[in-house]
Design a protein around this motif. Sequence first.
Motif, PDB file in Angstrom:
ATOM      1  N   ARG A 164       0.826  -1.224   0.000  1.00 51.45           N
ATOM      2  CA  ARG A 164       0.000   0.000   0.000  1.00 51.45           C
ATOM      3  C   ARG A 164       0.856   1.269   0.000  1.00 51.45           C
ATOM      4  O   ARG A 164       0.414   2.319  -0.442  1.00 51.45           O
ATOM      5  CB  ARG A 164      -0.947  -0.010   1.176  1.00 51.45           C
ATOM      6  CG  ARG A 164      -1.976  -1.125   1.057  1.00 51.45           C
ATOM      7  CD  ARG A 164      -3.242  -0.773   1.786  1.00 51.45           C
ATOM      8  NE  ARG A 164      -4.156  -1.893   1.816  1.00 51.45           N
ATOM      9  CZ  ARG A 164      -5.252  -1.965   1.094  1.00 51.45           C
ATOM     10  NH1 ARG A 164      -5.561  -1.004   0.263  1.00 51.45           N
ATOM     11  NH2 ARG A 164      -6.046  -2.997   1.191  1.00 51.45           N
ATOM     12  N   ASP A 165       2.085   1.179   0.490  1.00 46.73           N
ATOM     13  CA  ASP A 165       2.962   2.347   0.508  1.00 46.73           C
ATOM     14  C   ASP A 165       3.679   2.583  -0.818  1.00 46.73           C
ATOM     15  O   ASP A 165       4.297   3.617  -0.993  1.00 46.73           O
ATOM     16  CB  ASP A 165       4.015   2.192   1.624  1.00 46.73           C
ATOM     17  CG  ASP A 165       3.381   2.245   3.007  1.00 46.73           C
ATOM     18  OD1 ASP A 165       2.328   2.893   3.156  1.00 46.73           O
ATOM     19  OD2 ASP A 165       3.950   1.647   3.926  1.00 46.73           O
ATOM     20  N   MET A 166       3.597   1.635  -1.735  1.00 49.90           N
ATOM     21  CA  MET A 166       4.317   1.763  -2.998  1.00 49.90           C
ATOM     22  C   MET A 166       3.777   2.865  -3.889  1.00 49.90           C
ATOM     23  O   MET A 166       4.472   3.318  -4.793  1.00 49.90           O
ATOM     24  CB  MET A 166       4.345   0.434  -3.730  1.00 49.90           C
ATOM     25  CG  MET A 166       5.186  -0.589  -3.031  1.00 49.90           C
ATOM     26  SD  MET A 166       5.181  -2.153  -3.909  1.00 49.90           S
ATOM     27  CE  MET A 166       6.582  -2.930  -3.147  1.00 49.90           C
ATOM     28  N   SER A 167       2.553   3.307  -3.652  1.00 52.29           N
ATOM     29  CA  SER A 167       2.001   4.396  -4.462  1.00 52.29           C
ATOM     30  C   SER A 167       2.128   5.744  -3.759  1.00 52.29           C
ATOM     31  O   SER A 167       1.585   6.736  -4.229  1.00 52.29           O
ATOM     32  CB  SER A 167       0.535   4.106  -4.805  1.00 52.29           C
ATOM     33  OG  SER A 167      -0.215   3.871  -3.629  1.00 52.29           O
ATOM     34  N   LYS A 168       2.853   5.792  -2.655  1.00 53.90           N
ATOM     35  CA  LYS A 168       3.094   7.060  -1.956  1.00 53.90           C
ATOM     36  C   LYS A 168       4.405   7.663  -2.460  1.00 53.90           C
ATOM     37  O   LYS A 168       5.385   6.949  -2.605  1.00 53.90           O
ATOM     38  CB  LYS A 168       3.208   6.824  -0.431  1.00 53.90           C
ATOM     39  CG  LYS A 168       2.029   6.096   0.181  1.00 53.90           C
ATOM     40  CD  LYS A 168       0.758   6.905   0.132  1.00 53.90           C
ATOM     41  CE  LYS A 168      -0.392   6.204   0.830  1.00 53.90           C
ATOM     42  NZ  LYS A 168      -1.441   5.741  -0.024  1.00 53.90           N
TER      43      LYS A 168
END
Length: 169
Positions: A164-168
């Motif tokens: 989920r953090d990969m698109s931040k």
Amino acid sequence: GRWELGAQSERWAAFLERHRLSGEEAARLLLDAYEYRGLVKHTGGCHCGAVRFEVWASPDLHVFNCNCSICTKKQNRHFIVPASRFKLLKGAENLTTYTFNTHRAQHTFCKTCGVQSFYTPRSNPDGYGIAPHCLDEGTVHSVVLEDINGKEWEKAMKEHKTIRDMSKP
């Protein structure tokens, strides 16, 4: 307006002339180099060339191999980037979208050749899943492939600590 560059004025003018760039183009290069440090600009698109994009990502890709129903049928392997690092260069009018089940994932593909070179994943609606096999040659250094259990999507997302953090940014 003009910028006051002090002692760098001559150097800046020579850079613009040598590389045949406008001030805006040179500023974009400078900002990209600073903001995307450690990343490379990959370009890619669909098979027929109607859809083209650029994406700033590592030259060492972390690619997901998902076993959900659609990824299995399409052999959809992808890496995830923030939306701010993706730019559609051409072909918006040639894209169509397929959704199913929760309708959160936006599976975009070219109307002409049918290739999905990128999409908006359910796991990361604030980013893009990019198909590494749709990138132009020359910018990928290595690929690490990680299997993800999309058949049990909710469980997989709960257990995966970083997806989920990969698109931040």
